[in-house]
Every structure is written in structure tokens, then in C-alpha cells.
Design a protein around this motif. Sequence first.
Motif, PDB file in Angstrom:
ATOM      1  N   LEU A 153     -11.883  -6.005  -9.414  1.00 13.36           N
ATOM      2  CA  LEU A 153     -10.602  -5.294  -9.425  1.00 13.36           C
ATOM      3  C   LEU A 153     -10.601  -4.241 -10.533  1.00 13.36           C
ATOM      4  O   LEU A 153     -10.283  -3.070 -10.304  1.00 13.36           O
ATOM      5  CB  LEU A 153      -9.471  -6.298  -9.651  1.00 13.36           C
ATOM      6  CG  LEU A 153      -8.090  -5.705  -9.892  1.00 13.36           C
ATOM      7  CD1 LEU A 153      -7.525  -5.201  -8.581  1.00 13.36           C
ATOM      8  CD2 LEU A 153      -7.154  -6.721 -10.497  1.00 13.36           C
TER       9      LEU A 153
ATOM     10  N   VAL B 150       0.834  11.876  -9.607  1.00 12.57           N
ATOM     11  CA  VAL B 150      -0.122  12.932  -9.935  1.00 12.57           C
ATOM     12  C   VAL B 150       0.552  14.301  -9.884  1.00 12.57           C
ATOM     13  O   VAL B 150       0.139  15.221 -10.599  1.00 12.57           O
ATOM     14  CB  VAL B 150      -1.387  12.910  -9.053  1.00 12.57           C
ATOM     15  CG1 VAL B 150      -2.149  11.630  -9.241  1.00 12.57           C
ATOM     16  CG2 VAL B 150      -1.090  13.160  -7.612  1.00 12.57           C
TER      17      VAL B 150
ATOM     18  N   LEU C  16      -6.527  15.828  -8.285  1.00  7.02           N
ATOM     19  CA  LEU C  16      -5.409  14.886  -8.394  1.00  7.02           C
ATOM     20  C   LEU C  16      -5.094  14.260  -7.041  1.00  7.02           C
ATOM     21  O   LEU C  16      -4.862  13.056  -6.943  1.00  7.02           O
ATOM     22  CB  LEU C  16      -4.176  15.605  -8.942  1.00  7.02           C
ATOM     23  CG  LEU C  16      -4.234  15.967 -10.424  1.00  7.02           C
ATOM     24  CD1 LEU C  16      -3.073  16.858 -10.796  1.00  7.02           C
ATOM     25  CD2 LEU C  16      -4.212  14.727 -11.275  1.00  7.02           C
ATOM     26  N   ILE C  17      -5.106  15.087  -6.000  1.00  2.00           N
ATOM     27  CA  ILE C  17      -4.837  14.535  -4.667  1.00  2.00           C
ATOM     28  C   ILE C  17      -5.906  13.508  -4.316  1.00  2.00           C
ATOM     29  O   ILE C  17      -5.629  12.458  -3.744  1.00  2.00           O
ATOM     30  CB  ILE C  17      -4.801  15.672  -3.624  1.00  2.00           C
ATOM     31  CG1 ILE C  17      -3.597  16.559  -3.889  1.00  2.00           C
ATOM     32  CG2 ILE C  17      -4.753  15.108  -2.212  1.00  2.00           C
ATOM     33  CD1 ILE C  17      -3.638  17.873  -3.162  1.00  2.00           C
TER      34      ILE C  17
ATOM     35  N   ILE D 184     -13.022   6.183   3.362  1.00  2.00           N
ATOM     36  CA  ILE D 184     -11.939   5.392   3.959  1.00  2.00           C
ATOM     37  C   ILE D 184     -12.430   4.621   5.171  1.00  2.00           C
ATOM     38  O   ILE D 184     -12.048   3.480   5.397  1.00  2.00           O
ATOM     39  CB  ILE D 184     -10.772   6.326   4.360  1.00  2.00           C
ATOM     40  CG1 ILE D 184     -10.097   6.850   3.100  1.00  2.00           C
ATOM     41  CG2 ILE D 184      -9.777   5.597   5.227  1.00  2.00           C
ATOM     42  CD1 ILE D 184      -9.021   7.839   3.388  1.00  2.00           C
TER      43      ILE D 184
ATOM     44  N   LEU E 232      -8.147   0.116  -2.945  1.00  2.00           N
ATOM     45  CA  LEU E 232      -7.159  -0.954  -2.788  1.00  2.00           C
ATOM     46  C   LEU E 232      -7.404  -1.783  -1.537  1.00  2.00           C
ATOM     47  O   LEU E 232      -6.994  -2.944  -1.482  1.00  2.00           O
ATOM     48  CB  LEU E 232      -5.747  -0.364  -2.775  1.00  2.00           C
ATOM     49  CG  LEU E 232      -5.229   0.060  -4.142  1.00  2.00           C
ATOM     50  CD1 LEU E 232      -3.838   0.639  -4.017  1.00  2.00           C
ATOM     51  CD2 LEU E 232      -5.197  -1.103  -5.099  1.00  2.00           C
ATOM     52  N   ILE E 233      -8.057  -1.189  -0.549  1.00  2.59           N
ATOM     53  CA  ILE E 233      -8.397  -1.983   0.638  1.00  2.59           C
ATOM     54  C   ILE E 233      -9.309  -3.138   0.232  1.00  2.59           C
ATOM     55  O   ILE E 233      -9.153  -4.279   0.688  1.00  2.59           O
ATOM     56  CB  ILE E 233      -9.081  -1.083   1.695  1.00  2.59           C
ATOM     57  CG1 ILE E 233      -8.059  -0.196   2.373  1.00  2.59           C
ATOM     58  CG2 ILE E 233      -9.802  -1.922   2.721  1.00  2.59           C
ATOM     59  CD1 ILE E 233      -7.087  -0.932   3.223  1.00  2.59           C
TER      60      ILE E 233
ATOM     61  N   LEU F 109     -10.527  -0.225 -10.026  1.00  6.94           N
ATOM     62  CA  LEU F 109      -9.400   0.549 -10.554  1.00  6.94           C
ATOM     63  C   LEU F 109      -9.891   1.584 -11.554  1.00  6.94           C
ATOM     64  O   LEU F 109      -9.335   2.678 -11.649  1.00  6.94           O
ATOM     65  CB  LEU F 109      -8.371  -0.376 -11.194  1.00  6.94           C
ATOM     66  CG  LEU F 109      -7.615  -1.275 -10.220  1.00  6.94           C
ATOM     67  CD1 LEU F 109      -6.613  -2.131 -10.956  1.00  6.94           C
ATOM     68  CD2 LEU F 109      -6.911  -0.467  -9.148  1.00  6.94           C
TER      69      LEU F 109
ATOM     70  N   MET G  62       0.836  -1.207   0.000  1.00  5.00           N
ATOM     71  CA  MET G  62       0.000   0.000   0.000  1.00  5.00           C
ATOM     72  C   MET G  62       0.863   1.247   0.000  1.00  5.00           C
ATOM     73  O   MET G  62       0.582   2.213  -0.707  1.00  5.00           O
ATOM     74  CB  MET G  62      -0.906  -0.033   1.240  1.00  5.00           C
ATOM     75  CG  MET G  62      -1.930   1.054   1.283  1.00  5.00           C
ATOM     76  SD  MET G  62      -3.110   0.919  -0.061  1.00  5.00           S
ATOM     77  CE  MET G  62      -4.413  -0.002   0.721  1.00  5.00           C
TER      78      MET G  62
ATOM     79  N   VAL H 114      -7.243   4.402 -12.936  1.00  7.90           N
ATOM     80  CA  VAL H 114      -5.947   3.808 -13.236  1.00  7.90           C
ATOM     81  C   VAL H 114      -5.930   3.411 -14.707  1.00  7.90           C
ATOM     82  O   VAL H 114      -6.877   2.807 -15.183  1.00  7.90           O
ATOM     83  CB  VAL H 114      -5.723   2.564 -12.355  1.00  7.90           C
ATOM     84  CG1 VAL H 114      -4.504   1.792 -12.810  1.00  7.90           C
ATOM     85  CG2 VAL H 114      -5.585   2.970 -10.914  1.00  7.90           C
TER      86      VAL H 114
ATOM     87  N   VAL I  47      -9.413  -4.412  -2.764  1.00  8.00           N
ATOM     88  CA  VAL I  47      -8.564  -5.307  -3.547  1.00  8.00           C
ATOM     89  C   VAL I  47      -7.756  -6.194  -2.618  1.00  8.00           C
ATOM     90  O   VAL I  47      -7.583  -7.392  -2.852  1.00  8.00           O
ATOM     91  CB  VAL I  47      -7.635  -4.483  -4.462  1.00  8.00           C
ATOM     92  CG1 VAL I  47      -6.640  -5.394  -5.150  1.00  8.00           C
ATOM     93  CG2 VAL I  47      -8.437  -3.723  -5.470  1.00  8.00           C
TER      94      VAL I  47
ATOM     95  N   LEU J 168       0.586   4.055  -2.921  1.00  7.79           N
ATOM     96  CA  LEU J 168       0.129   5.406  -2.592  1.00  7.79           C
ATOM     97  C   LEU J 168       1.245   6.415  -2.815  1.00  7.79           C
ATOM     98  O   LEU J 168       1.019   7.502  -3.357  1.00  7.79           O
ATOM     99  CB  LEU J 168      -0.358   5.467  -1.143  1.00  7.79           C
ATOM    100  CG  LEU J 168      -1.646   4.710  -0.862  1.00  7.79           C
ATOM    101  CD1 LEU J 168      -2.117   4.988   0.542  1.00  7.79           C
ATOM    102  CD2 LEU J 168      -2.733   5.090  -1.844  1.00  7.79           C
TER     103      LEU J 168
ATOM    104  N   MET K  16      -7.608   5.941  -4.198  1.00  6.49           N
ATOM    105  CA  MET K  16      -6.903   4.703  -4.489  1.00  6.49           C
ATOM    106  C   MET K  16      -6.746   3.864  -3.217  1.00  6.49           C
ATOM    107  O   MET K  16      -6.797   2.640  -3.258  1.00  6.49           O
ATOM    108  CB  MET K  16      -5.543   5.049  -5.061  1.00  6.49           C
ATOM    109  CG  MET K  16      -5.010   4.010  -5.976  1.00  6.49           C
ATOM    110  SD  MET K  16      -3.595   4.634  -6.803  1.00  6.49           S
ATOM    111  CE  MET K  16      -4.264   5.097  -8.349  1.00  6.49           C
ATOM    112  N   TYR K  17      -6.573   4.545  -2.093  1.00  8.05           N
ATOM    113  CA  TYR K  17      -6.380   3.819  -0.843  1.00  8.05           C
ATOM    114  C   TYR K  17      -7.571   2.925  -0.532  1.00  8.05           C
ATOM    115  O   TYR K  17      -7.425   1.738  -0.304  1.00  8.05           O
ATOM    116  CB  TYR K  17      -6.123   4.800   0.298  1.00  8.05           C
ATOM    117  CG  TYR K  17      -6.101   4.119   1.644  1.00  8.05           C
ATOM    118  CD1 TYR K  17      -5.049   3.290   1.985  1.00  8.05           C
ATOM    119  CD2 TYR K  17      -7.134   4.271   2.536  1.00  8.05           C
ATOM    120  CE1 TYR K  17      -5.025   2.633   3.187  1.00  8.05           C
ATOM    121  CE2 TYR K  17      -7.128   3.622   3.746  1.00  8.05           C
ATOM    122  CZ  TYR K  17      -6.070   2.800   4.073  1.00  8.05           C
ATOM    123  OH  TYR K  17      -6.055   2.143   5.257  1.00  8.05           O
TER     124      TYR K  17
ATOM    125  N   VAL L 110      -5.428   9.968  -5.364  1.00  3.50           N
ATOM    126  CA  VAL L 110      -4.571   9.159  -4.494  1.00  3.50           C
ATOM    127  C   VAL L 110      -5.351   8.682  -3.277  1.00  3.50           C
ATOM    128  O   VAL L 110      -5.248   7.517  -2.876  1.00  3.50           O
ATOM    129  CB  VAL L 110      -3.331   9.971  -4.078  1.00  3.50           C
ATOM    130  CG1 VAL L 110      -2.421   9.117  -3.238  1.00  3.50           C
ATOM    131  CG2 VAL L 110      -2.604  10.455  -5.304  1.00  3.50           C
TER     132      VAL L 110
END
Lengths: 568, 498
Positions: free
Chosen positions: B375, A202, B413-414, B292, B424-425, B379, A191, B384, B427, A195, B420-421, B417
Motif C-alpha cells: 500500500l 491537483v 497533475l492530471i 489501467i 488503488l485498484i 501510494l 473510488m 500521496v 489496493v 478520484l 491513482m486509479y 489522478v
Amino acid sequence: MGEYALLYILFAPFAGALGLIFVSNRQPLLVRSIAASAAFVSLITSLYIFYAYDSIAGGFQFVQKFEWSRQLGIALYLGVDGVGTPLVLASSILLFAGIFVSWHIKDRTKEFYIWLLILAAATIGVFMSLDLFFLYFFYEMSVIPMYLLLGMWGSHTKKYLEMTDPEGLKRRDSVGFILNFGSNSKEYAAMKLVLFLSAFAVIALMGILLIYKYSGLNTFDILVLREQANLMNIPALGTTLDKIIWVLVFFGFASIAPLWPLHSWSPVGHAAAPAATSMLHAGVLMKLGHFSIMRVAFEILPETTRELMPIAAVLCMFSIIYGGFVAFYAKDTKYVIGYSSSSHMGYVFLGMAALNYISLSGAVIYMFAHAMATGMLFAMAGWVYDQTHSRDIPSLGGLVNKMPFISACFIVACMASVGMPGTVNFIAEIMIIVGSWNKYPLQVIVAMLGIVLTLAYLFKMMRGLFYGPMNQKYSHAHDAISTVDRLPLLIMISVSIGFGIFPMHLYDVVRSGVDPLVARITRVVPVAETNEGLGVNGKSMPLERTAAPLAAHKAISDPPQGSREERE
Amino acid sequence: MTFSLNMTFSDLLLLLPEIFLTCWLCVVLIVDFSFPRFPKERLAYFSVAGLVITLGCLGWFDLNHISGTLFGNMFVLDRMAIFFKIFILGATILVILASIEYVNRFTLFRGEYYCLVVMAALGMMFMTSANDLLSLFVSLEFATLGFYILVSYLRDDLASNEGGLKFFILGVFAAGLLAYGISLVYGETGKLVFSEMASAQATPGLIIGFLLIFASLGFKIGAVPFHSWIPDTYHGAPTPVTTFLSIAPKAAAFAILLRLFLVALATFKPLWVTLLVAVSILSMTYGNIVAIAQRNIKRLLAYSGIAQVGNVLIGLAAGTKMGSDAIMFYLLAYLFANIGAFAVVIAVSQAIGRDEIEDYRGLNRRSPFLAFAMLLFLLSLAGVPPLAGFIGKLYIFVAAIHEGLYTLIAVGLINIVISMYYYLIIVKQMYINEPVDPSPIGISSPMKVVIYVGLAGTLVIGIYPQPFTDWVVSATVMFSNVVGPSATVIPPGSALGG
């Protein structure tokens, strides 16, 4: 074959991955052979383009262009120059080797090879993209497979296993997971890697978007932007826009390189990754950073590069020293190699920062050389781990009796990594050092110190793994006997030594890519590019020890006296 | 406003898809009531057949460039409306296919379910054509009516009732705001048709009126600060309804927002850009950060939906033709990824009976296909490459950077990210963790179709977007003459642009 070569290299792994989807996991041999043949196609074609690349003509060759989106000005625009060609070759060598290194993976073999092929193909894609969009596209695409490769087939870091709670990591699923800095679980490593790299990716994307907007050309085409984009002298945020873009692009891509303050994802990621992934990760994925900086920042913003590249010269010292010392004290084999990689990447930054023909060529050759050396080291660390299930150096030892072949290869790999004459690393290192001396003497001294450190930690690790008393617990360990196990190591060793002895073609190719770049940045025309031709003299001097410095001396463009003193 | 009813038959042709679908809906209802023994599953396929025919009709319209207005400009059929109608019909078809297995568990009112879904679709089709404030109000309420019932369809489930009630109360409140906003706007301008308002002066009454209209549309798309109904409603509603709710009404509302902002409010662009920037930043950041902490996958997708809406609003804040292209492209990418992800959720909850994120442990071992599909969908939502979501995000960012919305892009953009966290959890649960119960999970064949369509859309749009960008670009031709004042933040730089 010729003109479509790049398409074969790029799409063979993708096609292999696609084909693997339809194969059952119950036929592991079929799975492996599909993966291996896909990688083989890539490898053979990369060898072809490497030797067919016309280094006298230079420039971008094997160009392919397909319009992809008219509205956004994107084309799938592929081509390699002297910088990209060796890196494409390195990627496909490491992919091919990596498939054999991971030959014994039993768990979900198919998925493993699918992700490995996608990872390698995406990496190769970056090295041949001539379109900013696709550069980013492949760059970001290479990050996600890492997550799965680390998470599914990786291993927890030695001795910290108890820190992952056996209940199924419930706590770590929420915010605590991010803040859990002490964790050494593979999930954490995966992770963190994703990240971290995405966050900096980005940032680079912001830079790319700014280039796109302010060039006003409505295209992502690097060649058009390089010729026509005028990004200088636009005031923004108290400075000028080109500096902002440069900083965004540089640090965005430097994170994967990994430059010193941005390196922390990398050793953890190396340690958790399975052997083949570490190889690709350290071997080529890290070079994406340097390469993208060269392709984007150097090509599009040459003047700003000249102005701001000293940043890299400062940070690379910390990279070299910090990485070296941590590697010296680390006890986990993969941590040692991981930190050694991030330390060695500092040399590449040094070579890039000095911005002359010798040092930049040295940096590019170093990327190639390091890919081989670190690939070997990781492959063997992986082998030792597979046999002993331990990466803890103090608890290992005496394995030379059990695995003579591996330990012999390990010595070669250490020598290559240190930069022993006879390996291609030596040529690269000497070029970086010679080339940078005039501009950055302090950094060169630090780099020398780094070489000493490299010797120290690699020998320490070698002694710890292979010599001394053997722990009887590991008496079942055995050597790499079958061809499948030996093949990847032999390939990488022969490439490393082969180019160490006959570097001229590699050198010519790299020079043909570096020359226009440096000329754009420094606006100095190389003196050595006269009609005598570098290759002719090179062939008459087969001894590697003389060939490289002489070539370096010949090609030197800045006042040459400083570098000649430095060689001894 | 003159209200001419001297329509010819060819004018009615423009309404043909809606008229046909209404008739078909009635037939479905009649069949359901008259033949109680008629298998409800076939009723589902029967409604899908009607939707497919309507879709074909719209496709024919699109190919032949049929367009026009009806009822004194209340109803407009242009290429954008056709795009959104096709979009909504496609979503409805996929949702019905994904519902079949789920609905078979109901003891009562299985037939009505399909009728209500088609009815909501019909309402949303009218929404996409709404060209004045009255038809906007009527069609919006028509579409929402079906959803009020659908959300609380699980009569014995407290969560579903709670979700339905929250949705209803807040929905009715939003309707009130909308009506009040319309009255204010009408009082200030004396106009109802969007295109006639462009010349209005920015009086306080008008601004408040538009803010109220925006609030009620913001409620529909679930943008912060009008999002509070989303998590509970998404969580409580039957999962297929959540799927429907998460995509179709948003698309329809964006059709209206595009007409409202780019046509009716084109002259006030400097005013609303700030508003949209703020709402967009809030939605993205709030949605992603709160997602999250979620344990339930439906809630997680609900919050991720809020964040996605924030992303789409970037395109609206750009306020150009390219921005509207980007919005439509993004919605297309979102359609496939979101419906696909929810389809996987439905398939898993059919097998397990729960939809906590924990339940996805080791999904890769239990059903490699579902895990792989999930997945890719996640994504794609995260943005992605080479998946559709990435191209969508990039398109929106490019549209926004042309307008100089740097802060917004940086926040966007931030947020990529951050998002994505949590994707991905999931995933991680699917791929890295080992399953508690390794029994394989079966998938019904209509569900497979939905997932395959989702995968195909996600991959094809991501790898070869050209036909889709061409489509959205041609669908928004009418915005090409929209020249609003630019909202560039760093003016000195843009001067050098050309």
C-alpha cells in the motif's frame, strides 16, 4: 504545555496510529484504549487552546515553525487563528466521539483505528497549517484514508446490493468501473470519492504552484505571501493571472466543501462510509474546503476575492435548494443526512460570499455547529443501521419503543440541524442570514426556504425511523445503554447546546480571526471594535435568543438598518 | 583529442570502486566454478559484501569530495557520478537480496546469476561516469550485455525467452542508432567529449545525430515512443531482473541524459525543451492510461514505470540545476518505492506462483505486513503525502514551474489522478476484497530486509527530506553555472517574478 500545544494535537493521533501498528488485533480493548487515549490527548489540548486563545490579541497563536526543506522554501509552520481554533476543536471532538461510536467494530479493529486517527490528524493538520505546502500535504493526506475506511468497513447502499456482481467485481476492475455510474457499491463510492477529490486537489495545487512561482519569493509561507506577494495585474490567457489562480484555488477546494456542481462524490461517500467516518467526513472533512479557500484565496488574493466571490453566492443557492430537495426525497438515512450536509454547506458559502464581519463569523461558527449536529445525526444513523442493518426509511419505523435514548438524542440533533434557538446552529444561521441580507437578499430568501426544507426532511426522517408502526423484523434492536455508546452523543449534544447558551467565547475567538480577514478584503474597519469589549455585555445576557442578535447588531459594520429589519 | 596514458597511481584511485568490484566479480566467478558445492546462497551474500565495500568506498569519496577525470576526459568522477554509483549499488544490493529466494528455484546457473547482476551493475557504474560519446557507447553496451542474459534467464519459460528476444533485438537496434548518432555528431563537431561540444553550431546533421542518441537513451529509460519492449520484457523476465531493469538502467541513463542535455547541449535548450515536453507528455499519458487496463501486476508496474519516466522527464525539460536536483531526488524516491513494490510482488508470487492482480485478493488477511508495505509503495508511486513520491513529484513540478512549463505541469497533475486509479485498484484487491484462499503468506528474511529498507526509505524521505535534498543539491553543483535560455511560455508574467 502551552507553546507546544499544536504539536500535541497534531501528533497525538499520529503517535496513536504508530503505536497501534505494534499491537495485536487479538487485544481489541487495548487497541481501542490506545486510540481513545490518543484522541483524548488531542481533545484536551484542543480545549486548552480554544480557551487559552487570546481573542483580544488575535492573529496566529501557538505558532511553531520548523524548517523542512530549504531548497523548496517549505517549513512545518503551524499556528491557529480565530478561524482555525474552533475547527481544530471540532475535529478533535468528532475524533474522540467517533472512536466511541465505532467501539463495536469487530473486523480488523486495529486497522480501522489507525486509518481513522490518520484521517483526523491530517484534517487537524490542515486547520493549523500556515504553509501552503503543508496545507496541501495534509489535505491530500486526508483523502487516502477515506478510501480504505469506506472500502473496508463501509456498506453497500441499501437495495442496490444486487448490482455488485457476486463473482468478485471482475468487470468493474477495468475501465468499466469508472463508467459504471449506476453502481452503488462501496468500492465505487470510495473510488469516486478519492478520484474526485484528488482531481480537484491537483487543480488547487496548480493554483498554489502558480502563487509560488509568480510571488517570486521562493516560499510557501502563507504569512509571507500574504504580505509580500504581488499577484495582481499580470495578464494571462486573456484575463489576469490572479483571477486564474483564484478560480483554480476556489474550485479546487470547493469540491470538498462540496459546492453544488461538484458535490456528487459526497452523498455517495457518506452513504457508504461507516458511522465514524461519515461523522468526520461530514463534520470536518467538508470544512477543509471552506477553510482552505479562506486560508489561501482570502488571505493571499483579497482583492480578487472581493471581485469573484459572487460566484459562490450564485452557486450556493443551488447547493441549498438542490441538496434540500434531494434530501427530502431520499429514502436512505445516510443519503438524507449526506445531502442535508451538502445543502447546509451552502449556508457557509453564503456567509463567505457576503464578506462582512457578521456573515463570515456566522459561516465559521456554522462550520463548528454543523460539525456537531451532523456528527450526531450520522452517529445515530450508524447506530440504527448497526441494530437493524437497514438504512431504508420506509421499511423502518416505531423504533422509539426500542431505543428511547437514541430517539431523544435524534430529536435534539434534528433541532440542532434545523437551527433551533438554544443550539449553536441557531446563532450561526441567524448571523449568516443577518449578515448577508444587505448584499444578497435573494440568497437569504433561498436560505430561509432551505431551513424550511431542512425541517421537512429531518422531521420526515425522524417520523420514518422512530414513530409509526414498528416492523417486527427489527424487534431485536436495542438502545444505547452502556456509557461507551452514550458518551459520544452526550458530548456532542452538550457542546452544541453549551455553545448555544454561552456563545461569547466562541464568538470572540471567531471574530478575532474574521476581522482582519474581512478588513483586508473590504478594507473597512469594523465599527464595533470599540473599547467597551464584546465579552462584557455578552455575559450579562445569558439568554441565547437576545445575546446573539444583539452581538450581531453591535458588531455590524455595514449600514445596520437592513439587518435589524431582517431579524424579525 | 589527445589521449594521455601517463596516469599516476592516485589517478587510478578514482577508478578504485570499479577496479575493486571487477576483482570481486572475478573472485565470485572463480569461487562459483571451483567450489561447485559452495552454497549459492552464500555466493549471493558474498557478492553483496563486495557491493557493500564498494559502496563504503564511494561514500568515503563523497565525504572527502574526491573528484577528477581520467583517460582524457572520457571518465569523470564528480559528485553526481558518485550519487548515481551509490544509487546503482544500493539498487543492486537490494535486488540481490530480493533474488535469493527466487534464484534458489533455478536448477542451473545459480551462481552465474549473481555474477551477471554484479556485471550489469559495473557497466552502469561506468555509464554514470561516461563523459564522452565513446565511453557512453561502450559502457552502455557493457551494462546491457548482462541484462540480455538475465532477462531470458528462465530457459524453459516461453515468456522469458520472448521477452529476452524482444529486448535483445530492440536493444541491438538502439545500439545501432546510438553508434550512428555518435558518428554523425563526431562528423559534425569533431568532438567526442560532452563539455567540448557546447560551442557547436546547430547543423541538421548534428541535430539528427543527437536525436538518434536521444532515441537510444530513450530506449534505455523506456520513454514513449521507445517503450515497446518494456511490457513484454518486464512481464517475461524473472521478477528480480524486472526489478533491477526497472530502476538501475533508468538511473544510469538519466545520469547520461543530464550530462548530455545540461552540458553538451546547453546552448540548444530552446530546441530540446519542446522535444522533451512532447516525450514527457506522451510517456505519462500513455503509460498511465494503458496501465489501467492491465491484469498482470508486472505489466502494470511496467506501464507505471513508463509513466514515472515521463514524470522524471519533466525535470529534464526544466533543464536547470533545480531540475536535475529534482530528477535525482525523484529517482531516489522511485528507487525505494519501486524496489519495495517489486519485492512484494516477488514474495507473493513465491507463495502463489502467479502474479495476476487478482491474486492479490485479500492480501491484507493473508499477510498484513505485505499488504501494508505494498500500500505504501503504491501510494508513494502515485504521489500521496507523506510519502517520498509526493515530495519527488512536487520537487519536479516546482523545478518546472520556475521554467514556466505550465502545460507539462498540468498534464503531470492530471496524470497523478489517473495513476491513482490503477494503484488503488490493487489496493482494493488487497484490502477490500476477501481472499479466496486465506492461508497466510510467509516471507523470507532477506526479502523482509528489502521491504523494510524500502519502507524506511519511502517514509523517511517523505517525512524528512532535508538531508536528501541537501545531498542532491550538492551533487549537482557542476550544473549551477548552466545558464540556458529560459523556455518560459508566458513571458510577460515572468518579468514580474522577482
